[in-house]
Design a protein around this motif. Structure first.
Motif, PDB file in Angstrom:
ATOM      1  N   TRP A 176      27.306 -11.212   1.554  1.00 40.07           N
ATOM      2  CA  TRP A 176      27.357 -11.412   0.105  1.00 40.07           C
ATOM      3  C   TRP A 176      27.916 -12.780  -0.188  1.00 40.07           C
ATOM      4  CZ3 TRP A 176      26.429  -7.017  -3.305  1.00 40.07           C
ATOM      5  CH2 TRP A 176      26.172  -5.824  -2.622  1.00 40.07           C
ATOM      6  N   ALA A 177      27.253 -13.516  -1.056  1.00 46.85           N
ATOM      7  CA  ALA A 177      27.721 -14.863  -1.404  1.00 46.85           C
ATOM      8  C   ALA A 177      27.902 -14.952  -2.912  1.00 46.85           C
ATOM      9  CB  ALA A 177      26.719 -15.907  -0.935  1.00 46.85           C
ATOM     10  N   ALA A 178      29.121 -15.246  -3.362  1.00 49.54           N
ATOM     11  CA  ALA A 178      29.395 -15.328  -4.797  1.00 49.54           C
ATOM     12  C   ALA A 178      28.788 -16.584  -5.409  1.00 49.54           C
ATOM     13  CB  ALA A 178      30.901 -15.297  -5.052  1.00 49.54           C
ATOM     14  N   ASP A 234      24.720 -14.387  -5.530  1.00 51.77           N
ATOM     15  CA  ASP A 234      25.021 -14.240  -6.966  1.00 51.77           C
ATOM     16  C   ASP A 234      24.772 -15.589  -7.662  1.00 51.77           C
ATOM     17  OD1 ASP A 234      26.138 -14.096  -9.496  1.00 51.77           O
ATOM     18  OD2 ASP A 234      27.831 -12.853  -8.925  1.00 51.77           O
ATOM     19  N   GLU A 239      27.692 -21.782   3.497  1.00 55.19           N
ATOM     20  CA  GLU A 239      28.621 -21.604   4.621  1.00 55.19           C
ATOM     21  C   GLU A 239      28.179 -20.466   5.518  1.00 55.19           C
ATOM     22  OE1 GLU A 239      32.651 -23.222   2.345  1.00 55.19           O
ATOM     23  OE2 GLU A 239      32.429 -21.072   2.786  1.00 55.19           O
ATOM     24  N   ILE A 240      27.746 -19.374   4.898  1.00 54.89           N
ATOM     25  CA  ILE A 240      27.312 -18.223   5.693  1.00 54.89           C
ATOM     26  C   ILE A 240      26.108 -18.604   6.550  1.00 54.89           C
ATOM     27  CG2 ILE A 240      26.290 -15.918   5.573  1.00 54.89           C
ATOM     28  CD1 ILE A 240      27.933 -15.525   2.938  1.00 54.89           C
ATOM     29  N   GLU A 244      29.351 -20.667  -0.816  1.00 59.64           N
ATOM     30  CA  GLU A 244      29.547 -19.559   0.118  1.00 59.64           C
ATOM     31  C   GLU A 244      28.266 -19.233   0.872  1.00 59.64           C
ATOM     32  OE1 GLU A 244      33.013 -16.710  -1.619  1.00 59.64           O
ATOM     33  OE2 GLU A 244      31.020 -15.851  -1.428  1.00 59.64           O
TER      34      GLU A 244
END
Lengths: 245, 534
Positions: B87-89, B300, B96-97, B93
């Protein structure tokens, strides 16, 4: 960083965003009117196959008709026309479909993409064909194989059993398919219109798609060639043709 | 991090340059008109199009109203099928993931399927900073990437390039990235496509990591769907050992059956086809078929903020078909680059500012990049009322109010540069509520009409940067009405078909009906125009 922290952040934001939705509302209570048509017109099996053939040809697939007995001869003819000397098949395709004297490779996990790239043609069955859209669906069953076998070789021969594998519409096709199986929906050979909207057939997938409609009542003799443009040599096809995505 | 490209000027400035580019306008006109005409034909084939469109909107609304439920269901199904869900806000993020996941494979190269979400987060640039080369494999995206350029259309991103330019880009740049363009390459589209095929095949056959987006994610089964034309998507989805899909949280649909609606709406709306050449569906991982490792990154990046806005929420129905671009008179003239983000056209004008929380000057200018003609709403296959959202966002620009920004309810101030407009609107509202003052003002304007400049001075200048000052008529409508209908005449009193030029001959028709004369009083007069101010 990632992981559960952001999971909770995103879900909490979504829940706060939906503060206006009543707490006791369940998803099914949000109305979805499915009053669109299941099929667009009533057709006999013969008309359905006819429409499939027309729509396949519209998108430059080459359509052929033959009886079960004539299938090996039809396939042999298409491979010869193409000039293929090697063919790959998934495990479920009968040996009899591939002519004698052809280098016949059975697909397996050991076959690398580069080895596949050196093979001229692929012969498969299909899971279902959609008449209204001119679509063949492969679902990785035994006679259709891994997704890559119908992708890397430049020539695909797909065999459709008529009438049992032909449906009218997209809704009917989805009903027959299991989402757990990886699927490839194919509507004509690969194409691009990215350069000034000029349609060019074949960028990455097979540039030639032959579809053989096998019917019990088809003439036992030679295959018939339905599509215009079958004489197109690959690579040069589509120049100046009307654009399509 | 903003969805808009770094340093992009507000829309009017960018558009001022692009509308002067004649080649661009010719290309765009040809492209948008060709696709829109073909689309109309493809849509007309389905007599139940209106019902499909309504169902598409309703399915998306159901999903959005219960998005938390469907995301958790999707996560469970993907995990059960052998995938890993992240999950990336926000964009940072997500980047990075993905960077970490690629690093864990030990690879320095990835092949990419055309994906709006990864463009939105600037993934290629983030990977490059980490020393990882990301190769775009869609033909148009390849042209854009090799040309060090931005996409200008959702469906045909290199529509601003002609064949001669594409040939030059291929000849000069292909060799730097891999297999060079063949000697003697001409500008024939088939030859250019063949050059791309050869160049990219090397990449596909050796790639160990693929990165994609998805058009749909089915919550109940955990199935992802990618719709494409060229086969580069199939290559990236099936040949690499690791697949990473970055998908916006709004792309979920509840059931496999729901695809029966979208697989009819999308191809016909997008490329005007009965069906696109290739659609791939996969559920987690499959033994010996396709990637052994599958990661899904749920993004998101402003979507939950958009969800919180009850008017703006419908924006998240979008299935990225680009039909709205092809009918938009503003897009046709300004081109995609002026919108300053991967999302051009009418959908970009409402999506970008919302994802960005109106962060930049470009964001606050985008809701104005429209004549509100409504053609976009009419063609939208999921019935997004784009004009409604545009007006709503203009309100937010001018008046401020409450909005959700990165999950927090926030009071936003009016955007800079709109103070004069706000003051003018307040003055107009007051004047429309005070008919005597309005009348006096109108008469004054009529008398001084020759003195009105084309551009306003002082605080009004910003307003006339992008608009012509309307011509002031010699007589106001209200004065004309009084003169020709008399003080007691009102709407519905018999003069409905009258035009100013007919005033003399029409004036006597008035006398016949005085039944609705109450409408002629001052209060009634004030209501109509005041309502129009909004």
């Amino acid at each position: 960083m990632s992981g559960s922290g952001s999971r909770e952040t995103v879900l909490a934001r979504v829940r706060r965003a939906l503060a206006d939705v009543p707490r006791d509302e369940r998803p099914e209570q949000v109305k979805v009117a499915r009053d669109y048509l299941r099929v667009h017109g009533e057709r006999t099996p013969r008309e359905r196959a006819q429409l499939l053939a027309e729509h396949l040809a519209d998108y430059r697939a080459h359509v052929h008709h033959c009886s079960p007995a004539a299938l090996p001869r039809t396939v042999a003819g298409l491979l010869a026309l193409r000039g293929s000397r090697s063919v790959v098949t998934p495990p479920g395709v009968p040996d009899a479909w591939v002519p004698e004297g052809m280098r016949h490779v059975r697909d397996s996990a050991a076959l690398s993409p580069r080895e596949l790239d050196a093979i001229g043609s692929v012969v498969t069955g299909c899971a279902v064909a959609v008449a209204e859209t001119g679509t063949l669906v492969l679902d990785a069953s035994e006679d259709q194989g891994r997704r890559r076998v119908t992708l890397v070789p430049d020539h695909h021969i797909c065999v459709v059993r008529v009438p049992e594998q032909v449906v009218d519409s997209v809704p009917q096709a989805l009903e027959r398919l299991d989402p757990a199986r990886p699927q490839t929906w194919i509507s004509g050979p690969s194409a691009t219109s990215d350069i000034e909207l000029n349609r060019v057939e074949g960028v990455h997938g097979p540039r030639t798609l032959d579809v053989v409609l096998v019917t019990d009542d088809a003439a036992e003799t030679e295959s018939t060639e339905d599509s215009e443009g079958a004489e197109d040599s690959e690579g040069a096809a589509g120049n100046g043709a009307p654009p399509r995505g | 991090m903003s969805v808009t490209y770094l340093g992009m000027p507000p829309f009017p400035q960018a558009a001022e340059v692009s509308v002067r580019d004649e080649r661009l306008r010719r290309n765009l006109r040809h492209a948008t008109h060709t696709i829109r005409d073909k689309r109309a034909g493809a849509v007309a084939e389905l007599v139940d199009w209106a019902a499909l469109r309504a169902a598409g909107a309703q399915i998306k609304d159901r999903t959005l109203r219960h998005l938390d439920h469907y995301l958790e269901q999707l996560e469970g199904a993907v995990t059960a099928a052998g995938g890993t869900v992240h999950w990336a806000a926000d964009a940072r993020e997500a980047n990075e993931i993905v960077t970490r996941l690629v690093r864990e494979t030990g690879e320095r190269e990835v092949v990419k399927v055309k994906s709006m979400a990864t463009q939105e987060i600037g993934l290629n640039e983030a990977l490059e900073r980490a020393g990882i080369a990301a190769y775009e494999t869609d033909l148009a995206e390849l042209i854009v990437q090799l040309g060090d350029d931005h996409p200008s259309h959702i469906l045909v991103p290199a529509i601003h390039r002609n064949r001669g330019e594409i040939r030059e880009i291929f000849r000069e740049r292909m060799g730097r990235w891999g297999r060079p363009a063949p000697d003697g390459l001409t500008d024939a589209p088939a030859e250019l496509a063949e050059a791309a095929r050869l160049h990219l095949r090397e990449k596909f056959l050796t790639a160990k990591v693929g990165i994609s987006g998805a058009n749909f994610m089915v919550a109940e089964s955990g199935t992802l769907v990618v719709v494409e034309s060229e086969g580069n998507g199939r290559m990236c989805l099936t040949l690499p050992e690791t697949l990473i899909s970055v998908v916006g949280i709004e792309k979920v649909v509840p059931t496999w059956q729901d695809l029966e609606v979208f697989l009819q709406l999308l191809p016909r709306s997008s490329t005007a086809e009965r069906m696109n050449p290739y659609t791939s569906t996969w559920t987690g991982t499959t033994e010996e078929d396709g990637p052994r490792t599958f990661h899904l990154v749920l993004l998101d990046n402003g979507r939950s903020d958009t969800l919180a806005d009850r008017v703006g929420r419908q924006t998240l129905r979008c299935i990225r078909c680009s039909a709205c671009l092809n009918v938009c008179p503003v897009y046709e003239r300004a081109g995609g680059h002026a919108y300053g983000s991967p999302y051009p056209g009418p959908i970009g004008a409402i999506l970008t500012p919302q994802l960005d929380s109106m962060d930049t000057g470009l964001d606050t200018s985008l809701p104005y990049a429209s004549s509100l003609c409504g053609a976009c709403f009419e063609v939208c296959p999921v019935a997004i009322d784009i004009p409604e959202v545009l007006v709503h966002l203009r309100e937010r620009v001018v008046q401020g109010g409450t909005a959700t920004v990165r999950g927090q309810r926030t009071t936003v101030k009016p955007a800079k540069g709109h103070a004069a407009e706000r003051a003018a609107m307040r003055a107009a509202t007051w004047a429309f509520d005070h008919p005597r003052a309005l009348r006096a003002g109108e008469r004054l304007a009529s008398r001084a009409r020759r003195l009105v400049p084309r551009r306003l001075p002082g605080p009004g200048r910003a307003w006339t940067d992008t608009r012509d000052v309307p011509a002031v008529p010699p007589e106001s409508f209200r004065d004309w009405w009084r003169r020709t209908r008399g003080p007691q005449g009102g709407p519905g009193s018999g003069g409905r078909g009258a035009r100013p030029g007919d005033s003399d001959s029409d004036s006597d028709r008035n006398s016949g009906s005085g039944d609705s004369s109450a409408n002629g009083n001052d209060k009634g007069d004030g209501d109509g125009p005041a309502g129009m101010v909004r």
